[in-house]
Design an enzyme around this catalytic site. Structure first.
Site, PDB file in Angstrom:
ATOM      1  CB  SER A 560     -10.659 -54.398  75.892  1.00 28.27           C
ATOM      2  OG  SER A 560     -10.771 -53.128  76.501  1.00 28.27           O
ATOM      3  CE1 TYR A 573     -15.896 -55.383  77.730  1.00 24.45           C
ATOM      4  CE2 TYR A 573     -14.092 -54.011  78.536  1.00 24.45           C
ATOM      5  CZ  TYR A 573     -14.823 -54.535  77.486  1.00 24.45           C
ATOM      6  OH  TYR A 573     -14.494 -54.212  76.198  1.00 24.45           O
TER       7      TYR A 573
END
Length: 683
Positions: A560, A573
């Site tokens: 990501s 996350y």
């Protein structure tokens, strides 16, 4: 005599008969045999009624035959070829001559067996490859046994390679034996005829049924010899475990000359053959029917160890036997090749037999690998029947070579479409049931790969696999990537599906959007268990497979932009994604010596189609940024340099770019797929 029916009725009857035959493997093998019908139609140029032949074209399959798969020829022109036939030594030229006999446009290319159908004086002709019929055809006493089985109703035809002369031979047999309903072609199969489609079908099925009954009635109880208990099938769990351990090694050996996909066959018939004391001698004799060894090669590789041999001992012996096989195959080619022979296509086995475990078959795609196994199972059935009533006596090795390296077969291979970029590659995509994983699986299959779709939601994965074409293209597996035992089991099942693994996409994930003070240890552990631990486990277990294969490979991490960008309220996350990003660097350094490349992709804000966003993450992020949830994709797009929303397909495109070959010297790279987020620029 020619049945005078309309073209439409003739074609419909022919297709129905063909599909009936092809639906039952006892009648013929996949893409094997051909059927025909003679009838009339109006010539659109002259307006005259013209006598025509409709016959299954080259490469078609009876079970799925449609009108497009038929070649349509003018009978007067095909019959006229007899006057210009140059003889057996030049009969291959007659296939090109069939093109000058075609009626109309479109349709399939005429096959080598066209002459048989055109020249036999019957309205409907069937040429099939039933196991029982080939058992008679390959029995050492086949001529006598054919007469004993059928009396004068079926006539023996000595072996002759398919072609124009064989058509002339069978036509003569039909004229000279008016009582006959068909014939057994030595070393090959059967041919039957009738004046109606129904009569031809009944005659074909009668020959198959009577041959089957004859073998069952007169055959011995142990056609493969006494049962050797040291080579009997292992218990199912042990058998699967050993198969999954050996398959990558065997696939790597079978891919020495060109990469292959694999198929494992674990049936009672295979194990009966492997446990018979005649295994070695029968396997060495190879197959006989031309359709068989074109797909199975002239003979299989047989592991000469007992069922309980260790994986380590089996691997060592397989490597030795593989070298011997390659030497033997090269010598076979050199014994028979001449200046006009096509180049050797590769010296690796297409069939590998492992006592206690089963049969491994290989091909350029899953269907080809599966069909190769089906054909060798046909060969096993043929050997069982021939040995039950006589002695198995296939055609001479020189004749096998003439067909395996037939110029006409080579031309057929050359006409095949160029392989797609990911052909023969086997991919495993975690989280493949939705979002980025689904889009990636779709792109990989479209580019020629076989894909294992692993997902916690098995139903979703199964839906995707079915949409992508089913078991020859994609299979679904349940996988909790945070569970070590589940990952080990899923990778073993993936190996059994296609023979090994080449391309791994670590995509499974979830996200909880919370600020630091609201993030619990449970939240932290869940994020890290699924993505950091899960990626590690998948990479570790799949790397074992790729190292055993010795074929290199790719591991892709869907990380990501958050792995380098400090976004708000996202500690668990983002920290997990940073862990994944560094795994890419670490594994690239460690696995490079095995030619395994490890790269990452850093998407941003893939909202549409995302399982993560649909599961609550979207609502949380929308709240953080103060926008409506259905506007979140637009919000993300507006903060990028390109002002474009990132879609699952954009990430899939990056996976393809990294794995399709043009970036063959790239490893340890992270590719941003974020439409330009300056704060996430790599530096």
């Amino acid at each position: 005599m020619t049945e005078k029916t309309t073209a439409t009725g003739t074609i419909a009857d022919l297709l129905a008969r063909s599909n009936t035959f092809g639906a039952d493997p006892r009648n013929t093998n996949y893409a094997g045999g051909n059927t025909s019908a003679k009838g009339t139609d109006t010539d659109p140029v002259t307006g005259e009624v013209t006598e025509l032949l409709w016959v299954k074209g080259s490469g078609g399959d009876l079970g799925t035959l449609t009108e497009k798969g038929l070649a349509v020829l003018r009978l007067d022109r095909v019959r006229a070829l007899e006057s210009v036939y140059p003889g057996v030594e030049r009969e291959d030229e007659m296939v090109a001559a069939f093109d000058y006999c075609l009626h109309g446009t479109g349709g399939a290319a005429p096959s080598i067996d066209t002459a048989m159908h055109a020249l036999v004086d019957s309205a409907h002709v069937d040429h099939l490859h039933p196991d029982a019929g080939i058992a008679l055809a390959t029995a050492a006493e086949g001529e006598r046994l054919t007469r004993e089985c059928f009396g004068e109703a079926v006539v023996w035809v000595p072996w002759r390679r398919p072609g124009f002369q064989l058509g002339l031979d069978i036509a003569a047999i039909k004229r000279e034996n008016p009582q006959a309903i068909g014939c057994v072609l030595g070393g090959h199969g059967i041919t039957a005829w009738g004046e109606s489609s129904q009569e031809a079908q009944e005659n074909s099925l009668r020959i198959i049924a009577e041959a089957t009954a004859f073998i069952e009635r007169t055959g011995t109880d142990e056609p493969f010899g006494a049962h050797d208990t040291s080579r009997e099938a292992l218990a199912e769990a042990e058998r699967r475990a050993k198969a999954s351990a050996l398959f990558p090694v065997i696939r790597g050996l079978a891919s020495t000359d060109s990469s292959m996909v694999g198929h494992w066959t674990d049936t009672e018939a295979v194990h009966e053959f492997l446990a018979g004391r005649k295994l070695a001698q029968l396997a060495e004799l190879g197959t006989s029917c031309p359709d068989h060894f074109l797909r199975t090669k002239v003979k299989p590789l047989v592991l000469d160890l007992p069922s309980d041999a260790s994986v380590e001992d089996s691997v060592a012996r397989l490597k030795e036997l593989h070298e011997t096989y390659r030497s033997d195959y090269t010598a076979y080619y050199e014994r028979h090749a001449d200046a006009d022979s096509p180049a050797m296509r590769g010296a690796d086995p297409a069939i590998v037999l492992v006592p206690g475990v089963g049969m491994f078959s290989f091909g350029a795609d899953k269907q080809t690998a599966r069909v190769a196994g089906e054909f060798y199972l046909n060969a096993i059935n043929v050997m069982r029947g021939a040995e039950a009533i006589s002695t198995y006596a296939p055609i001479e090795e020189s004749e096998k070579f003439r067909i395996e390296y037939w110029a006409l077969e080579e031309a057929k291979l050359q006409r095949k479409p160029k392989p797609k970029p990911l052909a023969t590659r086997v991919a495993l995509v975690t989280g493949g049931g939705s979002g980025i994983g689904k889009a990636t699986a779709e792109r990989l299959v479209a580019e020629g790969a076989c894909v294992v779709i692993a997902d916690l939601n098995l139903a979703g994965a199964e839906t995707v696999a079915e949409e992508l074409g089913g078991p020859d293209m994609a299979v679904a597996l349940h996988a909790d990537v945070s569970d070590e035992d589940a990952v080990v089991a899923a990778v073993a099942d993936a190996v059994l599906a296609f023979g090994g693994l080449d391309l791994i996409v670590n995509n499974a994930g979830l996200s909880l959007s919370k600020p630091l003070l609201e993030t619990t240890a449970k939240d932290w552990d869940l994020q890290h268990d699924v993505m950091a631990r899960g990626s590690f486990l998948i990479s570790r277990e799949t790397s074992r497979v790729m190292i055993d294969q010795a074929m290199g490979g790719d591991i892709i991490y869907i990380s990501s932009k958050n792995s380098v960008f400090a976004g708000p309220n996202n500690i668990a996350y983002s920290a997990t994604k940073a862990d994944q990003a560094h795994q890419v660097r670490l594994l690239a350094a460690e696995l490079g010596s095995h030619q395994i490349r490890v790269n990452g992709i850093n998407p941003d804000g893939v909202v549409r189609g995302s399982g993560i966003f649909a599961g609550g993450w979207g609502a949380s992020r929308a709240k953080v940024y103060g926008v409506e949830e259905d506007k979140l994709g637009e919000f993300y797009a507006q903060r990028t340099l390109l002002r474009r929303e990132v879609l699952p397909a954009n990430v899939a495109n990056a996976v393809f770019a990294l794995t399709a070959g043009d970036l063959s010297h790239t490893t340890g790279l992270h590719i941003p797929v974020d439409a330009g987020v300056a704060a996430a620029f790599l530096r």
